[in-house]
Design a protein around this motif. Structure first.
Motif, PDB file in Angstrom:
ATOM      1  N   GLU A 179     -24.987   8.586  18.087  1.00  0.00           N
ATOM      2  CA  GLU A 179     -26.145   8.100  18.852  1.00  0.00           C
ATOM      3  C   GLU A 179     -27.424   8.541  18.151  1.00  0.00           C
ATOM      4  O   GLU A 179     -27.535   9.693  17.739  1.00  0.00           O
ATOM      5  CB  GLU A 179     -26.176   8.742  20.246  1.00  0.00           C
ATOM      6  CG  GLU A 179     -25.000   8.407  21.135  1.00  0.00           C
ATOM      7  CD  GLU A 179     -25.006   6.959  21.567  1.00  0.00           C
ATOM      8  OE1 GLU A 179     -26.097   6.350  21.616  1.00  0.00           O
ATOM      9  OE2 GLU A 179     -23.906   6.441  21.839  1.00  0.00           O
ATOM     10  N   PRO A 180     -28.409   7.631  18.078  1.00  0.00           N
ATOM     11  CA  PRO A 180     -29.714   8.081  17.573  1.00  0.00           C
ATOM     12  C   PRO A 180     -30.360   9.047  18.569  1.00  0.00           C
ATOM     13  O   PRO A 180     -30.105   8.961  19.773  1.00  0.00           O
ATOM     14  CB  PRO A 180     -30.522   6.793  17.462  1.00  0.00           C
ATOM     15  CG  PRO A 180     -29.761   5.736  18.180  1.00  0.00           C
ATOM     16  CD  PRO A 180     -28.381   6.214  18.428  1.00  0.00           C
ATOM     17  N   TYR A 181     -31.161   9.949  18.075  1.00  0.00           N
ATOM     18  CA  TYR A 181     -31.907  10.888  18.916  1.00  0.00           C
ATOM     19  C   TYR A 181     -33.345  10.797  18.431  1.00  0.00           C
ATOM     20  O   TYR A 181     -33.789  11.544  17.563  1.00  0.00           O
ATOM     21  CB  TYR A 181     -31.311  12.291  18.713  1.00  0.00           C
ATOM     22  CG  TYR A 181     -31.804  13.345  19.672  1.00  0.00           C
ATOM     23  CD1 TYR A 181     -31.096  13.659  20.831  1.00  0.00           C
ATOM     24  CD2 TYR A 181     -32.972  14.063  19.406  1.00  0.00           C
ATOM     25  CE1 TYR A 181     -31.538  14.647  21.703  1.00  0.00           C
ATOM     26  CE2 TYR A 181     -33.419  15.057  20.271  1.00  0.00           C
ATOM     27  CZ  TYR A 181     -32.692  15.331  21.408  1.00  0.00           C
ATOM     28  OH  TYR A 181     -33.130  16.320  22.272  1.00  0.00           O
ATOM     29  N   ILE A 182     -34.037   9.773  18.921  1.00  0.00           N
ATOM     30  CA  ILE A 182     -35.360   9.420  18.392  1.00  0.00           C
ATOM     31  C   ILE A 182     -36.397   9.559  19.502  1.00  0.00           C
ATOM     32  O   ILE A 182     -36.259   8.930  20.550  1.00  0.00           O
ATOM     33  CB  ILE A 182     -35.364   7.969  17.853  1.00  0.00           C
ATOM     34  CG1 ILE A 182     -34.308   7.825  16.743  1.00  0.00           C
ATOM     35  CG2 ILE A 182     -36.754   7.585  17.340  1.00  0.00           C
ATOM     36  CD1 ILE A 182     -34.149   6.418  16.195  1.00  0.00           C
ATOM     37  N   PRO A 183     -37.423  10.370  19.286  1.00  0.00           N
ATOM     38  CA  PRO A 183     -38.437  10.493  20.338  1.00  0.00           C
ATOM     39  C   PRO A 183     -39.224   9.197  20.481  1.00  0.00           C
ATOM     40  O   PRO A 183     -39.433   8.488  19.492  1.00  0.00           O
ATOM     41  CB  PRO A 183     -39.368  11.602  19.823  1.00  0.00           C
ATOM     42  CG  PRO A 183     -38.848  12.054  18.514  1.00  0.00           C
ATOM     43  CD  PRO A 183     -37.746  11.156  18.079  1.00  0.00           C
ATOM     44  N   PRO A 184     -39.676   8.877  21.705  1.00  0.00           N
ATOM     45  CA  PRO A 184     -40.585   7.738  21.846  1.00  0.00           C
ATOM     46  C   PRO A 184     -41.887   8.013  21.096  1.00  0.00           C
ATOM     47  O   PRO A 184     -42.160   9.161  20.734  1.00  0.00           O
ATOM     48  CB  PRO A 184     -40.847   7.665  23.353  1.00  0.00           C
ATOM     49  CG  PRO A 184     -40.201   8.842  23.972  1.00  0.00           C
ATOM     50  CD  PRO A 184     -39.395   9.559  22.963  1.00  0.00           C
ATOM     51  N   ARG A 185     -42.688   6.964  20.886  1.00  0.00           N
ATOM     52  CA  ARG A 185     -43.920   7.150  20.104  1.00  0.00           C
ATOM     53  C   ARG A 185     -44.852   8.205  20.685  1.00  0.00           C
ATOM     54  O   ARG A 185     -45.467   8.974  19.948  1.00  0.00           O
ATOM     55  CB  ARG A 185     -44.690   5.834  20.003  1.00  0.00           C
ATOM     56  CG  ARG A 185     -44.008   4.908  19.063  1.00  0.00           C
ATOM     57  CD  ARG A 185     -44.994   4.071  18.308  1.00  0.00           C
ATOM     58  NE  ARG A 185     -44.237   3.204  17.424  1.00  0.00           N
ATOM     59  CZ  ARG A 185     -44.741   2.247  16.683  1.00  0.00           C
ATOM     60  NH1 ARG A 185     -46.037   2.016  16.728  1.00  0.00           N
ATOM     61  NH2 ARG A 185     -43.976   1.525  15.908  1.00  0.00           N
ATOM     62  N   GLN A 186     -44.972   8.236  22.024  1.00  0.00           N
ATOM     63  CA  GLN A 186     -45.877   9.223  22.623  1.00  0.00           C
ATOM     64  C   GLN A 186     -45.354  10.633  22.426  1.00  0.00           C
ATOM     65  O   GLN A 186     -46.036  11.592  22.684  1.00  0.00           O
ATOM     66  CB  GLN A 186     -46.074   9.031  24.133  1.00  0.00           C
ATOM     67  CG  GLN A 186     -46.226   7.640  24.642  1.00  0.00           C
ATOM     68  CD  GLN A 186     -44.866   7.066  24.962  1.00  0.00           C
ATOM     69  OE1 GLN A 186     -44.182   6.588  24.058  1.00  0.00           O
ATOM     70  NE2 GLN A 186     -44.447   7.114  26.230  1.00  0.00           N
ATOM     71  N   ALA A 187     -44.094  10.755  21.988  1.00  0.00           N
ATOM     72  CA  ALA A 187     -43.504  12.081  21.808  1.00  0.00           C
ATOM     73  C   ALA A 187     -43.192  12.345  20.340  1.00  0.00           C
ATOM     74  O   ALA A 187     -42.350  13.174  20.022  1.00  0.00           O
ATOM     75  CB  ALA A 187     -42.268  12.226  22.679  1.00  0.00           C
ATOM     76  N   GLY A 188     -43.847  11.629  19.426  1.00  0.00           N
ATOM     77  CA  GLY A 188     -43.766  11.992  18.018  1.00  0.00           C
ATOM     78  C   GLY A 188     -42.837  11.148  17.158  1.00  0.00           C
ATOM     79  O   GLY A 188     -42.689  11.408  15.979  1.00  0.00           O
ATOM     80  N   GLY A 189     -42.206  10.131  17.744  1.00  0.00           N
ATOM     81  CA  GLY A 189     -41.272   9.305  16.984  1.00  0.00           C
ATOM     82  C   GLY A 189     -41.896   8.631  15.771  1.00  0.00           C
ATOM     83  O   GLY A 189     -41.215   8.326  14.797  1.00  0.00           O
ATOM     84  N   ARG A 190     -43.195   8.409  15.846  1.00  0.00           N
ATOM     85  CA  ARG A 190     -43.906   7.814  14.709  1.00  0.00           C
ATOM     86  C   ARG A 190     -45.333   8.339  14.684  1.00  0.00           C
ATOM     87  O   ARG A 190     -46.224   7.785  15.339  1.00  0.00           O
ATOM     88  CB  ARG A 190     -43.886   6.286  14.829  1.00  0.00           C
ATOM     89  CG  ARG A 190     -44.365   5.547  13.587  1.00  0.00           C
ATOM     90  CD  ARG A 190     -44.138   4.051  13.772  1.00  0.00           C
ATOM     91  NE  ARG A 190     -44.686   3.276  12.690  1.00  0.00           N
ATOM     92  CZ  ARG A 190     -44.050   3.032  11.533  1.00  0.00           C
ATOM     93  NH1 ARG A 190     -42.849   3.515  11.340  1.00  0.00           N
ATOM     94  NH2 ARG A 190     -44.609   2.313  10.596  1.00  0.00           N
TER      95      ARG A 190
END
Ligand code: AMP
Ligand code: TRP
Length: 338
Positions: A179-190
């Motif tokens: 499974e990916p473990y990717i933060p949302p944008r507001q949480a640093g994903g990008r």
């Protein structure tokens, strides 16, 4: 195969291509540090991946060591997780070949990163194209259940899942589908570039003002943030479409202070004080990392080499078992016995 125990297993890697940016830290490494206490974790310095574009051999060696030190400076504890260099465990390259034989050229051509990078480089190596297959091998060797990365790696993880499923369907349950473990944008994903907030922050950027390195001294951090591109207004609110520069600085500040975006938005009427506070927050976040990094350097070569030797040994024990299982399933003859 997926519920081979319920243990959470984490694998991730970073390329040793010269320092770490605040984007690497907030998008990925911060999560490595948190996950190491609740999962069996493998954190790899993916030197083979760095070779997909031309590298100076001496620099690559120095950066590889440096990245292992930075991992620890960020808080990874080699007594809790496994830290190792990809090329020290030959099973990665070996499994990669086997998986290449199960991956379609069309799938690799469709990868956005491949398309972008092949536009940037005059010659396009095969390695640049098969890069995501090696990444899949990295992950699948360890039965990783979760892969903490930034948003830019999402497509590569989807390919990894597809290849794992394809193998399992053809040869029977072998790989855990991660499974990916990717933060949302507001949480640093990008985390975006400071000078062009429509692009991601990247250390390969020609414009050094666009990224903050974890080793940047406080005055450099402050100057880069002061120069960061914003809009002509004075309102601090989270609006990635209309105000991408401000939104990016807000995300950075929120992650560095633990305060919510709403809380931050309510506190400013003008950019100067806001930027000054963002700089304070980043500097405070980097301070303990830089302190540990200096300690790492003082401890000398022997200390880091010991960590990496032990890490490679632990990783190899797991990886070679999985590789043997795959070789057997694909019909390769075992050496010495029929
Ligand atoms: P790399 O330096 O490309 O090997 O990336 C290492 C890790 O950092 C990967 O998980 C990336 O997804 C993540 N990463 C790189 N740049 C950013 C960024 N600007 N924002 C968030 N995550 C990032
Ligand atoms: N491709 C990743 C990046 O550029 C690095 C990477 C290589 C990786 N192998 C991996 C990340 C395995 C997660 C898991 O950032």
């Amino acid at each position: 195969m997926h519920d081979r125990g319920h243990e959470m297993v984490v694998f991730s890697g970073v390329k040793p291509s010269g320092g770490l940016t605040l984007g690497n830290y907030l998008g990925a490494i911060r999560n490595f540090v948190e996950l190491q206490h609740r999962a069996r974790c493998y954190f790899c310095v993916v030197d083979l991946h760095a070779l997909t574009v031309p590298q100076d051999p001496e620099k690559l060696r120095a950066w590889t060591l440096d990245l292992a030190r930075l991992y620890m400076a960020c808080g990874l504890d080699p007594t809790v997780c496994t830290i190792f260099i990809q090329s020290h465990v030959p099973a990665h390259a070996q499994l990669s070949w086997l998986l290449e034989c199960m991956t379609y050229v069309g799938e690799l051509r469709r990868m956005t990163q491949f398309k972008e990078k092949s536009r940037q480089h005059e010659v396009v190596t095969t390695g640049l194209m098969t890069y995501p297959v090696l990444m899949a091998a990295d992950i699948l060797l360890y039965d990783a259940t979760h892969v903490p990365v930034g948003e830019d790696q999402k497509q590569h993880l989807e390919l990894c899942r597809d290849v794992a499923q394809r193998f399992n369907n053809r040869f029977g349950p072998t790989f855990v589908v991660p499974e990916p473990y990717i933060p949302p944008r507001q949480a640093g994903g990008r985390i975006m570039s400071l000078t062009d907030p429509t692009k991601k922050m990247a250390k390969s950027d020609d414009e050094p003002d666009s990224y903050i390195l974890l080793t940047d001294p406080p005055d450099v951090v402050r100057a880069k943030i002061r120069r960061a591109t914003t809009d002509a207004g004075r309102e601090v609110r989270y609006d990635p479409e209309e105000k991408p520069g401000i939104a990016n600085l807000m995300v950075i500040m929120s992650l560095c202070t633990g305060r919510s975006l709403e809380e931050i938005a309510g506190q400013y009427d003008g950019y100067a004080r806001f930027k000054n506070d963002v700089a304070d927050a980043v500097i405070a976040t980097l301070e303990p990392i830089q302190k540990r990094y200096r300690q790492q350097e003082e401890e000398g070569l022997a200390a880091i080499e010991r960590v990496l030797a032990e890490g490679a040994e632990r990783a190899e024990a797991v990886a070679s078992r999985k590789l043997a299982e795959v070789q057997e399933k694909m019909g390769l003859l075992r050496r010495g016995c029929p």
